[in-house]
Design a protein around this motif. Structure first.
Motif, PDB file in Angstrom:
ATOM      1  N   SER A  28      -2.002  -6.665   4.521  1.00  0.00           N
ATOM      2  CA  SER A  28      -2.279  -5.277   4.899  1.00  0.00           C
ATOM      3  C   SER A  28      -3.754  -4.944   4.712  1.00  0.00           C
ATOM      4  O   SER A  28      -4.343  -4.213   5.524  1.00  0.00           O
ATOM      5  N   LYS A  29      -4.367  -5.484   3.676  1.00  0.00           N
ATOM      6  CA  LYS A  29      -5.798  -5.254   3.433  1.00  0.00           C
ATOM      7  C   LYS A  29      -6.650  -5.888   4.525  1.00  0.00           C
ATOM      8  O   LYS A  29      -7.636  -5.298   4.990  1.00  0.00           O
ATOM      9  N   ILE A  30      -6.281  -7.095   4.926  1.00  0.00           N
ATOM     10  CA  ILE A  30      -7.018  -7.779   6.000  1.00  0.00           C
ATOM     11  C   ILE A  30      -6.879  -7.009   7.308  1.00  0.00           C
ATOM     12  O   ILE A  30      -7.863  -6.841   8.053  1.00  0.00           O
ATOM     13  N   ASN A  31      -5.681  -6.502   7.600  1.00  0.00           N
ATOM     14  CA  ASN A  31      -5.478  -5.710   8.816  1.00  0.00           C
ATOM     15  C   ASN A  31      -6.310  -4.433   8.791  1.00  0.00           C
ATOM     16  O   ASN A  31      -6.857  -4.017   9.825  1.00  0.00           O
ATOM     17  N   LEU A  32      -6.420  -3.811   7.613  1.00  0.00           N
ATOM     18  CA  LEU A  32      -7.249  -2.612   7.476  1.00  0.00           C
ATOM     19  C   LEU A  32      -8.712  -2.943   7.741  1.00  0.00           C
ATOM     20  O   LEU A  32      -9.400  -2.220   8.489  1.00  0.00           O
ATOM     21  N   LEU A  33      -9.193  -4.019   7.145  1.00  0.00           N
ATOM     22  CA  LEU A  33     -10.581  -4.437   7.355  1.00  0.00           C
ATOM     23  C   LEU A  33     -10.865  -4.707   8.826  1.00  0.00           C
ATOM     24  O   LEU A  33     -11.899  -4.280   9.360  1.00  0.00           O
ATOM     25  N   ASN A  34      -9.960  -5.415   9.474  1.00  0.00           N
ATOM     26  CA  ASN A  34     -10.163  -5.747  10.889  1.00  0.00           C
ATOM     27  C   ASN A  34     -10.201  -4.482  11.749  1.00  0.00           C
ATOM     28  O   ASN A  34     -11.016  -4.382  12.687  1.00  0.00           O
ATOM     29  N   ALA A  35      -9.349  -3.516  11.426  1.00  0.00           N
ATOM     30  CA  ALA A  35      -9.338  -2.249  12.171  1.00  0.00           C
ATOM     31  C   ALA A  35     -10.660  -1.511  12.002  1.00  0.00           C
ATOM     32  O   ALA A  35     -11.212  -0.964  12.970  1.00  0.00           O
TER      33      ALA A  35
END
Length: 269
Positions: A28-35
């Motif tokens: 979830s943290k990686i998805n947030l960063l990518n967004a």
């Protein structure tokens, strides 16, 4: 050739281990960063992540490192789960399924940039951001304590087993008759005691290794920086652009020829 030299893309690979069942949190943290990278939210990337040059980031993604042997190693329940799921479908699909793959030990984070990056300015801020979790920090403290207690208790049990074995050895030395040896072996179940000791010693080794990785919620195992990305058309513009220009020229030439022919037909009418 000029564009190939000046517009390079780079990948940075980080191998991490999510501890304390934090795989879902990591993803979830990686998805947030990518967004945030896609949105070009440089304010967030500077303030919350601590990146010095967020403008060079082009994307970040994560994928599991498939290692089914590590997944089932010393985990009977995981082995039985794989067997049960394999009976219901294709084993390869099951091993790559999100539900299974998130539980693998190691995962690969790939950071994409359009410039060279350093560990200090790019990788470490991202890892620090991933490790910022009050909940998992509390879990980390308790897991560390529990592991130390297990180590201490196992050491005590091993000492007790050694005392039993030493007592048996002393008794055998006093009674050198073979029938006594058979009697003791059958009644004290020495084979089971020795196997228990071997299992505890092995577990001690595993726990000590686990302690090394418990200093971080998301433990970095290795990082490889500045790998030039040559996929797609990256680094191939010297070949792609001439072909593109040639096709464009042919298309325009055919279009103009068709247009002129239509104009002549219109004039004749």
């Amino acid at each position: 050739m000029f564009l190939d030299k000046t517009q390079k893309k780079f990948d940075h690979q980080i191998i991490v281990t999510p501890n304390f069942k934090s795989a879902d949190y990591l993803y979830s943290k990686i998805n947030l960063l990518n967004a945030k990278i896609i949105e070009r939210d440089t304010a967030f990337l500077k303030r919350s992540v601590g990146l010095k040059h967020p403008e060079i980031l082009k994307g970040i993604k994560i994928k599991p490192i498939t290692d089914v042997y590590k997944f089932i190693e010393n985990k009977t329940e995981n082995f039985e789960l794989i067997k049960l799921m394999a009976e219901a479908g294709d084993i390869n699909k099951i091993l790559e399924d999100n539900l299974t793959s998130k539980n693998y030990t190691n995962h690969e984070i790939i950071v994409k940039t359009d410039e060279l990056a350093s560990d200090e300015s790019t990788i470490q801020p991202i890892l620090n951001f991933l490790n910022e979790s009050d909940y998992f920090k509390k879990i980390q403290i308790e897991e560390f304590k529990n592991t130390q207690i297990k180590l201490s208790q196992n050491d005590t049990i091993i000492s007790q087993i050694d005392a039993v074995l030493n007592g048996f050895s002393s008794s055998v030395n006093r009674n050198q008759q073979s029938d006594k040896l058979v009697y003791y072996n059958e009644n004290t179940q020495l084979n089971d005691v020795i196997k228990t000791k071997e299992a505890l010693i092995y577990q001690q080794g595993v726990l000590r290794v686990d302690l090394i990785g418990m200093d971080k919620i998301i433990k970095e195992n290795s990082a490889t920086l500045n790998i030039e990305n040559r996929s797609s058309i990256n680094g191939k513009l010297k070949l792609v652009l001439p072909i593109l220009f040639l096709l464009s020229f042919i298309f325009i030439h055919l279009f103009l020829k068709y247009y002129k022919s239509q104009m002549r037909k219109a004039q004749l009418i």
